[in-house]
Scaffold this active site. Structure first.
Site, mmCIF file in Angstrom:
data_model
loop_
_atom_site.group_PDB
_atom_site.id
_atom_site.type_symbol
_atom_site.label_atom_id
_atom_site.label_comp_id
_atom_site.label_asym_id
_atom_site.label_seq_id
_atom_site.Cartn_x
_atom_site.Cartn_y
_atom_site.Cartn_z
ATOM 1 N N THR A 117 0.820 -1.209 0.000
ATOM 2 C CA THR A 117 0.000 0.000 0.000
ATOM 3 C C THR A 117 0.852 1.257 0.000
ATOM 4 O O THR A 117 1.953 1.272 0.576
ATOM 5 C CB THR A 117 -0.900 0.014 1.253
ATOM 6 O OG1 THR A 117 -1.480 1.322 1.376
ATOM 7 C CG2 THR A 117 -0.125 -0.265 2.529
ATOM 8 N N TYR A 141 -1.916 0.352 10.059
ATOM 9 C CA TYR A 141 -2.206 -0.315 8.782
ATOM 10 C C TYR A 141 -0.954 -0.310 7.897
ATOM 11 O O TYR A 141 -0.514 -1.371 7.417
ATOM 12 C CB TYR A 141 -3.380 0.380 8.084
ATOM 13 C CG TYR A 141 -3.551 -0.086 6.664
ATOM 14 C CD1 TYR A 141 -3.884 -1.402 6.383
ATOM 15 C CD2 TYR A 141 -3.351 0.786 5.588
ATOM 16 C CE1 TYR A 141 -4.014 -1.851 5.067
ATOM 17 C CE2 TYR A 141 -3.483 0.353 4.283
ATOM 18 C CZ TYR A 141 -3.805 -0.966 4.031
ATOM 19 O OH TYR A 141 -3.915 -1.406 2.733
#
Ligand code: UDP
Length: 337
Positions: A117, A141
């Site tokens: 990501t 995250y």
């Protein structure tokens, strides 16, 4: 030989399953159906409902199927949730991925494609941001994903094992053939939220921050169409099959759109006006996040086909419109057994 797709019942993994089946690959899906749907996995693929943390389940998959490569999508992806419950993210995204990699390596798997990501970059100092920028995630995250990149890097150094980590920017849109789209009920992503507002499925929406140092004061993101993203995965698979070396690559177009631009586009495409509230900033949102997009084009020959915000919004809208009837049909079919 089959490809194991973890998270293949979800939004992005589901598009990978379709693309693999389209080119005649054999596919095994491992998904716990926590956010994915069994109906999203077409028949020719084998669906195993299970958990990546379950070593016995993984061993059974490797024993029962001739797995050649793994495309690992299964993960938790909601940033505020990761801030509230970091241990959940380190368990799910990091520890379970480590387990998957361990069992895979033991089973002799040598090719791995990882959904990473842009969150590994944190608050970028320059945009577009290159893969060489030092990762500096600002939330659990991003950290949970970066740790998996590091695990893969170390395993690839120690073993006969290669990987491609793809750092996704903002994935959006739906299968242009209309077979699949973003179906998670409580999705928080901007385009999904805006088309839901247009359809009256929510009373309106908030713009999180209008005082950013951007031309219109709202955040800028690089929205990449999901089928273009999946095309990058197929190229990554071909690269690994050719004996290519491990790579870490951005997946984005190299230009962005502001939140206001996206909302205006949703209103234009749908022809529907809906209430938009100018709200305060959401914690952890960088002002701008745009991919340095040259490396994936140079190394994998990736050439996007759907770089068009209007089309992306149109696909998302069309999918959202028919989602209730698809869900109802699936529920019906499940009831009938
Ligand atoms: N955003 C917004 N309202 C919403 C959802 C998102 O203003 O209801 C903004 C968010 O603050 C960010 C951008 O839209 O600047 C993209 O957010 P999203 O959650 O889609 O993806 P992220 O960039 O956080 O991965």
């Amino acid at each position: 030989m089959a490809i194991l797709v973890t998270g293949g019942a979800g939004y992005i993994g589901g598009h990978m399953v379709l693309a693999l089946l389209d080119v005649g690959e054999e596919v095994v899906v491992l998904d716990d159906l926590s956010t994915g749907f069994a109906w999203a996995v077409p028949k020719p693929a084998t669906l195993v409902i299970g958990d990546m943390g379950d070593t016995a389940a993984l061993e059974a998959i490797f024993a029962n199927h001739h797995i050649e490569a793994i495309a690992h999508f299964a993960a938790k992806i909601v940033v505020p949730e990761s801030v509230a419950d970091p241990l959940l993210y380190y368990l799910n995204n990091t520890a379970k991925a480590r387990n998957l990699i361990e069992v895979a390596v033991r089973a002799g798997i040598r090719r791995f494609i990882f959904s990473s990501t842009a969150a590994v970059y944190g608050e970028p100092i320059v945009n577009p941001i290159s893969e060489d920028a030092p990762p500096a995630p600002i939330n659990p995250y991003g950290r949970s994903k970066l740790m998996v990149e590091w695990i893969l890097e170390d395993v690839a150094r120690a073993r006969d094992f290669s990987y491609v980590a793809l750092r996704y920017f903002n994935v959006a849109g739906a299968d242009p053939a209309g077979r699949l789209g973003q179906s998670t009920p409580n999705a928080t992503h901007l385009i999904k939220v805006a088309v839901q507002a247009a359809l009256g499925r929510r009373p309106g929406m908030d713009v999180y921050g209008t005082d950013y140092p951007t031309p219109d004061g709202t955040c800028i993101r690089d929205y990449i169409q999901v089928s273009d993203l999946i095309a990058a995965h197929l190229l990554a698979l071909a690269h690994l099959r050719d004996g290519g070396k491990s790579l870490v690559l951005n997946c984005g177009y190299g230009h962005g759109h502001s939140v206001n631009e996206v909302i205006d586009m949703v209103k234009r495409v749908t022809g529907i006006d809906f209430p938009v509230r100018l709200a305060g900033r959401r914690a952890g949102d960088p002002a701008m996040l745009v991919a340095g997009a040259a490396r994936i084009r140079n190394l994998l020959g990736w050439s996007p086909r759907y770089d068009n915000l209007q089309e992306i919004v149109h696909e998302a809208y069309e999918w959202e419109r028919k989602l209730p009837s698809i869900t109802a049909k699936a529920t019906d079919a499940a009831r009938k057994g």
